[in-house]
Design an enzyme around this catalytic site. Structure first.
Site, PDB file in Angstrom:
ATOM      1  N   THR A 100     -12.039 -32.185  81.915  1.00 37.62           N
ATOM      2  CA  THR A 100     -10.758 -32.405  81.259  1.00 37.62           C
ATOM      3  C   THR A 100     -10.180 -31.028  80.932  1.00 37.62           C
ATOM      4  O   THR A 100     -10.880 -30.186  80.371  1.00 37.62           O
ATOM      5  CB  THR A 100     -10.993 -33.230  79.975  1.00 37.62           C
ATOM      6  OG1 THR A 100     -11.700 -34.423  80.328  1.00 37.62           O
ATOM      7  CG2 THR A 100      -9.694 -33.574  79.277  1.00 37.62           C
ATOM      8  N   GLU A 156     -14.921 -42.789  67.893  1.00 35.64           N
ATOM      9  CA  GLU A 156     -14.923 -41.471  68.538  1.00 35.64           C
ATOM     10  C   GLU A 156     -14.596 -40.343  67.564  1.00 35.64           C
ATOM     11  O   GLU A 156     -13.746 -40.508  66.692  1.00 35.64           O
ATOM     12  CB  GLU A 156     -13.863 -41.444  69.644  1.00 35.64           C
ATOM     13  CG  GLU A 156     -14.093 -42.463  70.731  1.00 35.64           C
ATOM     14  CD  GLU A 156     -12.966 -42.495  71.758  1.00 35.64           C
ATOM     15  OE1 GLU A 156     -12.026 -41.674  71.669  1.00 35.64           O
ATOM     16  OE2 GLU A 156     -13.036 -43.341  72.664  1.00 35.64           O
ATOM     17  N   ALA A 158     -22.165 -47.557  68.458  1.00 36.32           N
ATOM     18  CA  ALA A 158     -21.684 -46.471  67.589  1.00 36.32           C
ATOM     19  C   ALA A 158     -20.505 -47.038  66.799  1.00 36.32           C
ATOM     20  O   ALA A 158     -19.374 -47.042  67.282  1.00 36.32           O
ATOM     21  CB  ALA A 158     -21.275 -45.269  68.431  1.00 36.32           C
ATOM     22  N   SER A 176     -11.214 -47.037  81.876  1.00 39.21           N
ATOM     23  CA  SER A 176     -10.495 -47.320  83.114  1.00 39.21           C
ATOM     24  C   SER A 176     -11.232 -48.355  83.968  1.00 39.21           C
ATOM     25  O   SER A 176     -10.618 -49.069  84.750  1.00 39.21           O
ATOM     26  CB  SER A 176     -10.334 -46.048  83.945  1.00 39.21           C
ATOM     27  OG  SER A 176     -10.128 -44.947  83.134  1.00 39.21           O
ATOM     28  N   LYS A 233     -16.248 -33.654  75.217  1.00 38.84           N
ATOM     29  CA  LYS A 233     -14.972 -33.591  74.499  1.00 38.84           C
ATOM     30  C   LYS A 233     -15.058 -34.600  73.358  1.00 38.84           C
ATOM     31  O   LYS A 233     -15.921 -35.496  73.379  1.00 38.84           O
ATOM     32  CB  LYS A 233     -13.798 -33.910  75.438  1.00 38.84           C
ATOM     33  CG  LYS A 233     -13.929 -35.223  76.182  1.00 38.84           C
ATOM     34  CD  LYS A 233     -12.751 -35.444  77.115  1.00 38.84           C
ATOM     35  CE  LYS A 233     -12.945 -36.699  77.952  1.00 38.84           C
ATOM     36  NZ  LYS A 233     -11.829 -36.943  78.855  1.00 38.84           N
ATOM     37  N   GLU A 249     -13.589 -37.246  72.632  1.00 40.32           N
ATOM     38  CA  GLU A 249     -13.565 -38.666  73.025  1.00 40.32           C
ATOM     39  C   GLU A 249     -14.954 -39.148  73.446  1.00 40.32           C
ATOM     40  O   GLU A 249     -15.237 -40.336  73.419  1.00 40.32           O
ATOM     41  CB  GLU A 249     -12.639 -38.910  74.230  1.00 40.32           C
ATOM     42  CG  GLU A 249     -11.168 -38.795  73.955  1.00 40.32           C
ATOM     43  CD  GLU A 249     -10.645 -37.394  74.209  1.00 40.32           C
ATOM     44  OE1 GLU A 249     -11.399 -36.408  74.001  1.00 40.32           O
ATOM     45  OE2 GLU A 249      -9.471 -37.278  74.596  1.00 40.32           O
ATOM     46  N   ASN A 250     -15.795 -38.217  73.870  1.00 43.46           N
ATOM     47  CA  ASN A 250     -17.134 -38.588  74.328  1.00 43.46           C
ATOM     48  C   ASN A 250     -18.213 -38.327  73.284  1.00 43.46           C
ATOM     49  O   ASN A 250     -19.402 -38.376  73.583  1.00 43.46           O
ATOM     50  CB  ASN A 250     -17.467 -37.855  75.636  1.00 43.46           C
ATOM     51  CG  ASN A 250     -16.637 -38.382  76.786  1.00 43.46           C
ATOM     52  OD1 ASN A 250     -16.184 -39.518  76.736  1.00 43.46           O
ATOM     53  ND2 ASN A 250     -16.422 -37.562  77.807  1.00 43.46           N
ATOM     54  N   LYS A 296     -21.534 -52.334  77.766  1.00 39.58           N
ATOM     55  CA  LYS A 296     -20.464 -51.861  78.633  1.00 39.58           C
ATOM     56  C   LYS A 296     -20.431 -52.773  79.850  1.00 39.58           C
ATOM     57  O   LYS A 296     -21.423 -52.880  80.572  1.00 39.58           O
ATOM     58  CB  LYS A 296     -20.774 -50.411  79.021  1.00 39.58           C
ATOM     59  CG  LYS A 296     -19.698 -49.709  79.778  1.00 39.58           C
ATOM     60  CD  LYS A 296     -19.956 -48.212  79.747  1.00 39.58           C
ATOM     61  CE  LYS A 296     -19.016 -47.464  80.643  1.00 39.58           C
ATOM     62  NZ  LYS A 296     -19.020 -46.032  80.399  1.00 39.58           N
ATOM     63  N   ASP A 334     -20.894 -41.127  77.848  1.00 37.66           N
ATOM     64  CA  ASP A 334     -20.129 -40.951  79.077  1.00 37.66           C
ATOM     65  C   ASP A 334     -20.783 -39.972  80.059  1.00 37.66           C
ATOM     66  O   ASP A 334     -20.295 -38.858  80.275  1.00 37.66           O
ATOM     67  CB  ASP A 334     -18.694 -40.501  78.741  1.00 37.66           C
ATOM     68  CG  ASP A 334     -17.724 -40.893  79.844  1.00 37.66           C
ATOM     69  OD1 ASP A 334     -18.204 -41.404  80.874  1.00 37.66           O
ATOM     70  OD2 ASP A 334     -16.514 -40.675  79.692  1.00 37.66           O
ATOM     71  N   SER A 362     -14.055 -50.225  82.606  1.00 35.92           N
ATOM     72  CA  SER A 362     -15.029 -50.944  81.787  1.00 35.92           C
ATOM     73  C   SER A 362     -14.418 -51.487  80.506  1.00 35.92           C
ATOM     74  O   SER A 362     -13.374 -51.025  80.055  1.00 35.92           O
ATOM     75  CB  SER A 362     -16.145 -49.973  81.406  1.00 35.92           C
ATOM     76  OG  SER A 362     -15.569 -48.770  80.911  1.00 35.92           O
ATOM     77  N   ASP A 402     -18.364 -33.100  80.917  1.00 35.64           N
ATOM     78  CA  ASP A 402     -17.099 -33.597  80.356  1.00 35.64           C
ATOM     79  C   ASP A 402     -17.227 -33.810  78.843  1.00 35.64           C
ATOM     80  O   ASP A 402     -16.784 -34.821  78.309  1.00 35.64           O
ATOM     81  CB  ASP A 402     -16.673 -34.888  81.065  1.00 35.64           C
ATOM     82  CG  ASP A 402     -15.192 -35.202  80.866  1.00 35.64           C
ATOM     83  OD1 ASP A 402     -14.425 -34.282  80.501  1.00 35.64           O
ATOM     84  OD2 ASP A 402     -14.809 -36.371  81.060  1.00 35.64           O
TER      85      ASP A 402
HETATM   86  P1  ATP Z   1     -12.629 -43.865  80.886  1.00 36.12           P
HETATM   87  O1  ATP Z   1     -13.586 -44.639  81.714  1.00 36.12           O
HETATM   88  O2  ATP Z   1     -11.221 -44.216  81.156  1.00 36.12           O
HETATM   89  O3  ATP Z   1     -12.901 -42.394  80.840  1.00 36.12           O
HETATM   90  P2  ATP Z   1     -14.085 -44.309  78.523  1.00 36.12           P
HETATM   91  O4  ATP Z   1     -15.099 -43.369  79.057  1.00 36.12           O
HETATM   92  O5  ATP Z   1     -13.646 -44.112  77.106  1.00 36.12           O
HETATM   93  O6  ATP Z   1     -12.798 -44.358  79.411  1.00 36.12           O
HETATM   94  P3  ATP Z   1     -15.901 -46.432  78.037  1.00 36.12           P
HETATM   95  O7  ATP Z   1     -17.056 -45.518  77.948  1.00 36.12           O
HETATM   96  O8  ATP Z   1     -16.063 -47.701  78.770  1.00 36.12           O
HETATM   97  O9  ATP Z   1     -14.640 -45.770  78.694  1.00 36.12           O
HETATM   98  O10 ATP Z   1     -15.435 -46.759  76.567  1.00 36.12           O
HETATM   99  C1  ATP Z   1     -14.312 -47.553  76.276  1.00 36.12           C
HETATM  100  C2  ATP Z   1     -14.080 -47.539  74.769  1.00 36.12           C
HETATM  101  O11 ATP Z   1     -15.159 -48.179  74.104  1.00 36.12           O
HETATM  102  C3  ATP Z   1     -13.959 -46.159  74.191  1.00 36.12           C
HETATM  103  O12 ATP Z   1     -12.728 -46.088  73.512  1.00 36.12           O
HETATM  104  C4  ATP Z   1     -15.063 -46.011  73.194  1.00 36.12           C
HETATM  105  O13 ATP Z   1     -14.581 -45.584  71.954  1.00 36.12           O
HETATM  106  C5  ATP Z   1     -15.644 -47.408  73.035  1.00 36.12           C
HETATM  107  N1  ATP Z   1     -17.106 -47.286  73.155  1.00 36.12           N
HETATM  108  C6  ATP Z   1     -17.762 -46.856  74.241  1.00 36.12           C
HETATM  109  N2  ATP Z   1     -19.082 -46.858  74.041  1.00 36.12           N
HETATM  110  C7  ATP Z   1     -19.272 -47.297  72.784  1.00 36.12           C
HETATM  111  C8  ATP Z   1     -20.452 -47.511  71.971  1.00 36.12           C
HETATM  112  N3  ATP Z   1     -21.669 -47.259  72.439  1.00 36.12           N
HETATM  113  N4  ATP Z   1     -20.276 -47.953  70.714  1.00 36.12           N
HETATM  114  C9  ATP Z   1     -19.021 -48.191  70.245  1.00 36.12           C
HETATM  115  N5  ATP Z   1     -17.892 -48.020  70.949  1.00 36.12           N
HETATM  116  C10 ATP Z   1     -18.004 -47.576  72.208  1.00 36.12           C
END
Ligand code: ATP
Length: 313
Positions: free
Chosen positions: A196, A120, A116, A44, A161, A163-164, A63, A177, A46, A159
Site C-alpha cells: 500500500t 482495526e 478481534a 474484497s 498497515k 488496517e491489518n 472468514k 491479512d 471475503s 502489507d
Molecule cells: P481486502 O480483502 O479488501 O483487503 P480485508 O483484508 O480488510 O479487505 P478481510 O480480512 O476479509 O478483508 O476483513 C474484512 C473486515 O472484517 C475488515 O474490516 C476487518 O476489520 C474485519 N475482520 C477481519 N478479520 C477479523 C477478525 N479476526 N476479528 C474481527 N474482525 C475482523
C-alpha cells in the site's frame, strides 16, 4: 486438535461437491458446528462473521470466501498463501491472528480465526485523532515482538498497515491479512506485490524486492501515524506518494516525541540493510538493538502480552 483442511480445487460441479461433502471426514467441522452471529466486516473477496463453536461456546471470527468469486478474480493463490503463512506461523504468538480450522462447502471456503472484538487500529487512530506516546510505544513494541517471531518463521508480511492490525478484547494487537505475505522456502509461488503506497518501502517501489526489512519500513510509517494521526508519506495521488517514498521525503510535525523521531529516522532509511532491526542479532542494527531503542524505555518485553493495555488517550 483437528487436522487443518482447505480446498485446493475450488470450482466443482454441484453434483461432485455434494458427493464430496457427504464423504467429509468424521472429525471435520462445518459451518453447522457454529452459531453464526453478526457480520464483522467485508473485504474484497471475503465476509468475516462472528461465530460461536456450539460444543465449547468459544467465540471465533470466520472468514468466508466465495469460491467462484475467487476464481473469477484470479485470487485463489492469495487464499493459498494466506493459509500456508498461517499454518507456518502456527498458533504460537499472541500478536498474530491464529488459524484454527479451515473447511469448505459447495460454494465457500471458511477460515476459522481469532476473533478481534475491538476492530482495526486504523479505526482507533481515526477515532482518537492520534495515540498517546504511551499507547504508541505499547503497540509499536507488540509489532516488534510479533515481527521478530514472524520473520524467524520465514514469513514477510509485505502489507503491514493500521488496517491489518486488529485489536482483541483486551486491546492487544493481532496482525492479520497474510494473503500477500512472502513465505520463504514454501511450495507456493510468491506473487509480485507492491503493498500500500503510504507504507511501502522504496526497494519494493523501485525494484520489487522485499525482505524482512520492508516490514521494518512499514513499522516506521505506523509509529509516525500513531503519534501524529497522519501518513508519513502522502501525495495527492498514489504516483506522487510513491515519488515521496522513493526520495524518503517526509517531515515531522511540531512537538513529535523526540525518541519516537529518532526511532522513525532509523527505520525510514532507503537502504534496507541499514534499518534498525535489519542487522545480525548481535550487531548495532539487530532486533535486540531495536528493542533497546530509547523509545521503548520502560517496556517490559517479558510481560508485554499479559500486562493490561494502557488506557486509550
Ligand atoms: P481486502 O480483502 O479488501 O483487503 P480485508 O483484508 O480488510 O479487505 P478481510 O480480512 O476479509 O478483508 O476483513 C474484512 C473486515 O472484517 C475488515 O474490516 C476487518 O476489520 C474485519 N475482520 C477481519 N478479520 C477479523 C477478525 N479476526 N476479528 C474481527 N474482525 C475482523
Amino acid at each position: 486438535t483437528k487436522e487443518l483442511r482447505v480446498a485446493e480445487d475450488y470450482p466443482r460441479s454441484r453434483a461432485a461437491s455434494k458427493t464430496r461433502s457427504k464423504s467429509r471426514a468424521p472429525n471435520e467441522l462445518s459451518i453447522d458446528d457454529f452459531e453464526v452471529g453478526e457480520t464483522l466486516g467485508e473485504g474484497s473477496y471475503s465476509t468475516v462473521l462472528k461465530a460461536t463453536l456450539r460444543k465449547s461456546g468459544r467465540m471465533f471470527a470466520i472468514k468466508v470466501l466465495d469460491k467462484s468469486h475467487l476464481v473469477r478474480k484470479n485470487k485463489s493463490s492469495t487464499v493459498k498463501v494466506e493459509r500456508i503463512a498461517l499454518l507456518r506461523l502456527g498458533r504460537q504468538h499472541p500478536g498474530l491472528v491464529s488459524l484454527y480450522w479451515t473447511f469448505q462447502d459447495n460454494y465457500s471456503l471458511y477460515f476459522v480465526i481469532d476473533l478481534a472484538t475491538n476492530g482495526e487500529m486504523q479505526s482507533l487512530i481515526s477515532r482518537m485523532g492520534s495515540l498517546s506516546t504511551r499507547c504508541s510505544q505499547y503497540y509499536a513494541a507488540q509489532i516488534v515482538d510479533a515481527l521478530e517471531y514472524m520473520h524467524s518463521k520465514g514469513v514477510i508480511h509485505r502489507d503491514l498497515k493500521p488496517e491489518n492490525l486488529l485489536l482483541d478484547v483486551d486491546f492487544r494487537l493481532k496482525i492479520t491479512d497474510f494473503g500477500t505475505a512472502k513465505v520463504l522456502n514454501a511450495d507456493v509461488e510468491t506473487e509480485r506485490f507492491v503493498g500500500t503506497a503510504q507504507y511501502v518501502a522504496p526497494e519494493l517501489v523501485v525494484a520489487n524486492e522485499s525482505s524482512e526489512s520492508s516490514d521494518l519500513w512499514a513499522l516506521g510509517c505506523i509509529v509516525y501515524q500513531m503519534l501524529s494521526g497522519r501518513f508519513a508519506f502522502s501525495g495527492l495521488s498514489e504516483y506522487l506518494t510513491l515519488q515521496k517514498v522513493k526520495q524518503v521525503d517526509y517531515t515531522f510535525p511540531e512537538g513529535f516525541d523526540e525518541n519516537a523521531k529518532d526511532l522513525v529516522q532509523k527505520l525510514l532509511i532507503r537502504e534496507p540493510t541499514q534499518r534498525l532491526g535489519a542487522g545480525e542479532p548481535n550487531s548495532s542494527l539487530g532486533m535486540p538493538a531495536l528493542r533497546l531503542h530509547p523509545f521503548f524505555k520502560g517496556v517490559d518485553w517479558a510481560t508485554l502480552w499479559s500486562d493490561p493495555a494502557p488506557p486509550l488517550e
